[in-house]
Design an enzyme around this catalytic site. Sequence first.
Site, PDB file in Angstrom:
ATOM      1  CB  ALA A 275      -0.919   0.001   1.229  1.00  0.00           C
ATOM      2  CB  CYS A 276       3.866   2.188   1.568  1.00  0.00           C
ATOM      3  SG  CYS A 276       2.917   2.256   3.107  1.00  0.00           S
ATOM      4  CG  LEU A 277       7.876   0.931  -0.898  1.00  0.00           C
ATOM      5  CD1 LEU A 277       9.068   0.023  -1.168  1.00  0.00           C
ATOM      6  CD2 LEU A 277       8.353   2.292  -0.406  1.00  0.00           C
ATOM      7  CG  ASN A 280       3.085   6.148   0.353  1.00  0.00           C
ATOM      8  OD1 ASN A 280       3.577   5.628   1.338  1.00  0.00           O
ATOM      9  ND2 ASN A 280       1.777   6.079   0.110  1.00  0.00           N
TER      10      ASN A 280
END
Length: 438
Positions: A275-277, A280
């Site tokens: 869900a991040c890299l 974001n």
Amino acid sequence: MGEGVREELSARIREHRARVAVMGLGHVGLPLAVEFARAGFPVLGLEVEAERVARIRRGESYVTDVPSEEIELLVRNGQLEATDDAGVLAEADLVFICVPTPMSKAREPDLSYIWQAVETVCAHLHSGMLVVLESTTYPGTTEEVVLPRLRATGLDLDRDFYLAFSPERIDPGNRRYRLSDIPKLVGGVSPASAEVAALAYRQILRTVHVVSSARVAELAKLLENTFRAVNIALVNEFALICRALGADVWEVIEAAATKPFGFMPFAPGPGIGGACLPVNPGYLVWKARRHGLEPRLISVAEEINRFMPHYAVDLIVDALNARGKPVKGAHLFILGVAYKRDVGDVRESPAVTIIEELLRRGAEVAYSDPHVERLEIGTRVFRSVPLTAEALAACACAVIVTDHSAFDYRLIVERAPLVVDLRNATRDFGPRPNVVRL
């Protein structure tokens, strides 16, 4: 009036009487809820997925880093309760928003989950409430999006409620750094908000670092993840160069890592997930462009990382061709479909893109993953099959996409006729004629 409200709320926090509500019981929200419950706070987990609510009520965990035994004990003792009834927010003192923040298909921030959560909070906002956004988002969200909506209820910041941003820093599957071990960043939209939020987190965490504003905390989170994404892109591109030059990229990285300063090793792979890299840096790029800036380095890094699953497919096809086997009709055994080792999360997983392209090229695909029982790709549903000697011997190629620690890598290299290792998981077995590494 505002000072009295803050003093009362602070007292409730210090005495662990404050009622905690965590919105979103996923990989971020559930560990946070558990930490507050373990510290003795009464905790309500607000979750829209009925199956998650049911599992928590049964004392079952669906998050790798939270054991079911801990959930069962907290639920039995009345410290943790899961519900889909937003009305519980009317009794909450501390509200933590831990909802997803994906990118849209147009590569723009999708704040729909945050909007929905904030609207729900507004319906139950009351004097003496602290609201903390933990969901990663673009700089300015807390002050420009959340704060005006809360104020529209007629309640005032610092007189009635407090608002802060504190980015989640959880690394799923990391056994060394748990939630309680990771320093917490806190940025309030006002000094009073920062003070109250920091006090709340200090009840469950060892280190709390307060920054000057919510915007600084939002930017710090994006810098952390963009740093990783850019460096992963660099080493991914370096892997392509090494293959073209006939060098082993893993040996090169190991050699460079002997330098005790000025270098930090990153590992290449089939792409980035979670869900991040993958998401974001896109938030930062989107915000920068709205201010007339073009973050070229970050944009190129995103392109490289998105290219890697397709490069992995080319590597598989080339390995088959070198042995006189076409990809069309080939039985390929994908080992690991989660986005990283020892977790069950397939969000943005490169394995999905790899399988989609292999299917498009006519391959027959099966997968094994001890953490992902079921996988939907388009209209097709796949189920994990056991990793056995027979399954390996029957495939044309076994592809290590995710290097789960539960896999028997000796069995893989000894029984599969061909292995494409995208994670350097077979490094301990030396060069083998049937093993092709990224």
